[in-house]
Design a protein around this motif. Structure first.
Motif, PDB file in Angstrom:
ATOM      1  N   UNK A 152       0.840  -1.213   0.000  1.00 15.18           N
ATOM      2  CA  UNK A 152       0.000   0.000   0.000  1.00 15.18           C
ATOM      3  C   UNK A 152       0.868   1.253   0.000  1.00 15.18           C
ATOM      4  N   UNK A 153       1.972   1.215   0.753  1.00 19.32           N
ATOM      5  CA  UNK A 153       2.880   2.369   0.753  1.00 19.32           C
ATOM      6  C   UNK A 153       3.510   2.571  -0.628  1.00 19.32           C
ATOM      7  N   UNK A 154       3.807   1.439  -1.306  1.00 22.74           N
ATOM      8  CA  UNK A 154       4.318   1.550  -2.682  1.00 22.74           C
ATOM      9  C   UNK A 154       3.345   2.376  -3.537  1.00 22.74           C
ATOM     10  N   UNK A 155       2.067   2.055  -3.438  1.00 21.69           N
ATOM     11  CA  UNK A 155       1.081   2.739  -4.274  1.00 21.69           C
ATOM     12  C   UNK A 155       0.986   4.237  -3.912  1.00 21.69           C
ATOM     13  N   UNK A 156       1.091   4.546  -2.633  1.00 27.54           N
ATOM     14  CA  UNK A 156       1.095   5.964  -2.225  1.00 27.54           C
ATOM     15  C   UNK A 156       2.289   6.674  -2.859  1.00 27.54           C
ATOM     16  N   UNK A 157       3.468   6.059  -2.759  1.00 32.52           N
ATOM     17  CA  UNK A 157       4.686   6.704  -3.292  1.00 32.52           C
ATOM     18  C   UNK A 157       4.643   6.812  -4.812  1.00 32.52           C
ATOM     19  N   UNK A 158       4.107   5.776  -5.465  1.00 31.43           N
ATOM     20  CA  UNK A 158       3.989   5.844  -6.924  1.00 31.43           C
ATOM     21  C   UNK A 158       3.143   7.058  -7.316  1.00 31.43           C
ATOM     22  N   UNK A 159       2.034   7.265  -6.620  1.00 30.78           N
ATOM     23  CA  UNK A 159       1.151   8.370  -6.981  1.00 30.78           C
ATOM     24  C   UNK A 159       1.735   9.729  -6.579  1.00 30.78           C
ATOM     25  N   UNK A 160       2.461   9.782  -5.473  1.00 30.99           N
ATOM     26  CA  UNK A 160       3.129  11.040  -5.117  1.00 30.99           C
ATOM     27  C   UNK A 160       4.076  11.448  -6.247  1.00 30.99           C
TER      28      UNK A 160
END
Lengths: 229, 229
Positions: A94-102
């Motif tokens: 889930x953190x990966x997805x947050x960072x990808x979108x940031x």
């Protein structure tokens, strides 16, 4: 760590309509950290930006006797050092997805939409650096449509941009959209889903300071600070 | 999470001389994760890059039945999901410094040095897109001097770039330097400190796959793969 002055006021060197500065302001406010905002018009004589950040960029956060740069690194630090409320989800994927979108916003959206539009419609005026180039503005307004469609698509299967909890991805996105919304360059009618997402983020107490911004000579669009636009 | 094929081979869609792809390769190798490398010449017909990553960028990692994009987000995920050996230090403030420096390279160093030099001296040749512009190359070679001086300064008080342990910041930096070193565009004589740092990173087993790269029609500089250059 220089801990000689831990109780020193937190200070943010910033510009009101910079998405990167706004992102840090949103996170500070969400964590209920009081901050003194100092505008750094770095193109004017006397700016000490290079002394504060060798990369020559805003924002710069002065905190715990230290000068910190790079908005994403600052925001991840704030979330780790002040974990409540959490802006990063618990699992690695889930953190990966947050960072990808940031990165999506701070890199791609910024390069294709925020930066070209803001340079032409805001910064050239503020810096007295000529007239806006309408072709560049039009290219940015074309590009934002694809981005809005992509984000609407994400929001069809998620409550928030990166998943089912609000995260740094939402604040990063809202930081960019809010700059464009100040000058009324977001056609919210393109996506009710995205408009509702923005209305929800915008109604958070953390957003208040952004909605009170007034850039001299450049008043915000009438709906900018309205919560039920 | 699509876990229908957890034992599927890990695959990286990449380009040999992309610093962002190299960064992910280094982290995968350091974590002893075997990967199948698939070159994606995305400018040629038949590339499916847009299907794999709506941002249209490399690298794309296929892992656990999922396609992942954005090198920094991927590397942080790999470090969280495969914590040994650790590439992020334990404290929040140390991690802040690692992330600040990763952005330094992927954003500032890339914009001022890696991208302009690689476009002119590598990609125009590979893509058959004209001749290098010598002014752009010269500007990149001027900019790299300031960066090398800044990094040498950091290494005067630290064993590694972000502190006293090796981190993702060192791999990010080495990924960029190694692309430039392939075409012999790093004047290592400018800083013995930085040269020694690079020799140490380069001698790690994780670096072997990068040192074996051969781009057709563009052989590496003679010292490129030597460990005691």
């Amino acid at each position: 760590m220089n801990s000689s002055s831990p109780s020193q006021t937190i200070r943010l060197y910033h510009l009101a309509l910079s998405p990167f500065c706004r992102k840090v302001r949103l996170v500070l406010a969400e964590k209920r950290l009081e901050v003194e905002l100092v505008e750094d018009r770095y193109w004017e004589p006397g700016s000490e930006i290079m002394r504060r950040n060798p990369a020559g960029k805003l924002p710069v956060l002065r905190m715990d006797g230290r000068l910190m740069a790079e908005s994403q690194a600052i925001c991840e630090y704030l979330d780790e050092a002040y974990p409540t409320p959490a802006l990063m989800p618990p699992s690695a994927i889930e953190r990966y997805e947050v960072r990808r979108l940031c990165t999506w916003f701070d890199d791609k959206f910024n390069a294709e939409v925020t930066r070209p539009i803001m340079i032409e419609r805001v910064w050239k005026k503020v810096m007295k650096a000529g007239y806006p180039d309408s072709r560049t503005v039009k290219a940015g307004l074309r590009a934002i449509k694809d981005h809005m469609d992509y984000l609407s698509g994400l929001l069809e299967s998620r409550r928030w941009l990166a998943g089912n909890t609000m995260s740094l991805a939402d604040f990063t996105a809202a930081a960019h959209f809010s700059c464009l919304d100040y000058i009324s360059d977001v056609d919210w009618e393109r996506s009710t889903t995205l408009q509702e997402w923005y209305a929800t983020v915008k109604s958070r107490p953390a957003f208040r300071s952004l909605l009170a911004d007034q850039v001299p000579g450049l008043p915000p669009a009438p709906h900018y600070a309205e919560l039920d636009f």
